[in-house]
Enzyme design. Structure first.
Site, short mmCIF file in Angstrom:
data_model
loop_
_atom_site.label_atom_id
_atom_site.label_comp_id
_atom_site.label_asym_id
_atom_site.label_seq_id
_atom_site.Cartn_x
_atom_site.Cartn_y
_atom_site.Cartn_z
N ASP A 108 -13.31 -20.04 42.39
CA ASP A 108 -12.90 -20.82 43.56
C ASP A 108 -12.21 -19.96 44.62
OD1 ASP A 108 -13.82 -22.97 42.15
OD2 ASP A 108 -11.96 -24.13 42.27
N HIS A 130 -10.74 -17.89 39.66
CA HIS A 130 -10.58 -17.71 41.10
C HIS A 130 -10.92 -16.28 41.52
CE1 HIS A 130 -8.17 -21.30 40.29
NE2 HIS A 130 -8.38 -21.63 41.54
#
Length: 347
Positions: free
Chosen positions: A162, A307
């Protein structure tokens, strides 16, 4: 003391710094989204060279800079809608408004931490939104348009990243994925897609998939339905400009859901992709802890959250070899989030 307001725009960030009297301590500056690391360094240096404490304030619809700021040791605060002027449909309130609000009283703002992230202090609103969304989420799930994982009877998993693309960390992640022959899904934010289209093309050219992660990583309960739709649509447009395609999956920042948001998804558009394995890499607990968390919780069909952007992701990169090796040793096959969505819809 000095107060730095950080506003987000369609192109990047605007910064205004004022002192205790409300006078400008620095000339206003503008920073492209691709320069957020430079912005972080500049704020740290500005505070140090001024000899005065510097308080940095963002608003709740700007969730892309607090991770870098807190990792750099900056004193970061969030201003929520009820203490600010009305926000435009796209973009935040002016940087000067944020700086002035901080000057009038930091005690009315929420101090942000690496552990709490951009939603620090808003847990009640977060959980209330999820509670109120239960019926709408169940309806989307029955329609095959909301999923946390795929079927448990296949040794397939989706590894997802992300908040990118990031000019440094995304390339490091891509290099590691290529080394192990693994494909992943990157849930990108529109502000970064718009600023770094070459990085998005690099992701696609390496055979990976894309997902929509809003434009500015906002705390969704603070958006109107129109503001939410603009976040999704403008991010889709940025993808189309960069790679000529639009993602079919969407992940809400922080996993937030509200009935208003889900009603927009129900009307059409991408499927809602959540996760069932959170690596907790965003809290920076150490590479070993990140890898162990993933490997201890993965199951067939899992969607794994990691992430590659939105903060200091060095620990995420450092943990990735152990994550990949551990999953490959367990004979998992890596598929895209889109594939898990299609499996869920037909299972």
């Amino acid at each position: 003391m000095q107060y730095a307001g950080i506003a987000w725009t369609a192109d990047g960030y605007e910064v205004e710094i004022v002192d205790d009297t409300g006078e400008r301590a620095q000339a206003p500056t503008r920073w492209g989204a691709e320069r957020v690391t430079e912005l972080t360094d500049w704020l740290e240096r500005t505070g140090r060279e001024s000899g005065e404490p510097l308080a940095v304030v963002v608003e709740s619809t700007n969730g892309l800079v607090d991770g870098l700021f807190t990792a750099a040791g900056l004193d970061v605060h969030r201003a929520d809608p009820w203490v600010l002027p009305e926000r435009p449909d796209f973009g935040s309130v002016p940087a000067r408004s944020l700086a002035d609000r901080a000057r009038r009283g930091l005690t009315g703002l929420s101090p942000l931490t690496a552990e709490g992230g951009g939603q620090t202090g808003r847990d009640d609103d977060y959980h209330d939104g999820i509670r109120r969304s239960a019926d709408a989420e169940a309806e989307l799930t029955r329609a095959g348009r909301c999923f946390r994982h795929g079927p448990r009877d296949r040794r397939e998993i989706a590894l997802t990243f992300d908040d990118g693309p990031d000019p440094a960390h995304t390339r490091e992640v891509l290099d590691l994925l290529a080394r192990y022959g693994v494909h992943a899904t990157f849930f990108c934010v529109g502000l970064h897609v718009n600023a770094l289209p070459d990085e998005v093309r690099r992701i696609v050219d390496a055979g990976h998939s894309l997902g929509n992660h809003t434009w500015s990583h906002p705390f969704l309960p603070d958006l109107t339905a129109r503001q939410f739709r603009l976040q999704i649509d403008r991010t889709a447009d940025a993808f189309d400009r960069a790679v000529g395609t639009v993602p079919t999956v969407f992940r809400p920042p922080y996993g937030c859901r509200t009935p208003e948001m889900l009603s927009e998804l129900r009307a059409g558009g991408p499927a809602l992709a959540l996760w069932d394995v959170d690596s907790w890499d965003w809290a920076r607990p150490g590479p070993e802890k990140i890898a162990r968390t993933v490997l201890d919780h993965v199951l067939p069909g899992s969607m794994i959250l990691m992430h590659d952007g939105g903060g200091d992701r060095r620990q995420s990169v450092a943990a990735l070899p152990a994550v990949l090796e551990g999953l490959l040793e367990q004979d998992y096959r890596f598929v895209s989030a889109d594939t898990l969505a299609s499996r869920t819809a037909t299972h």
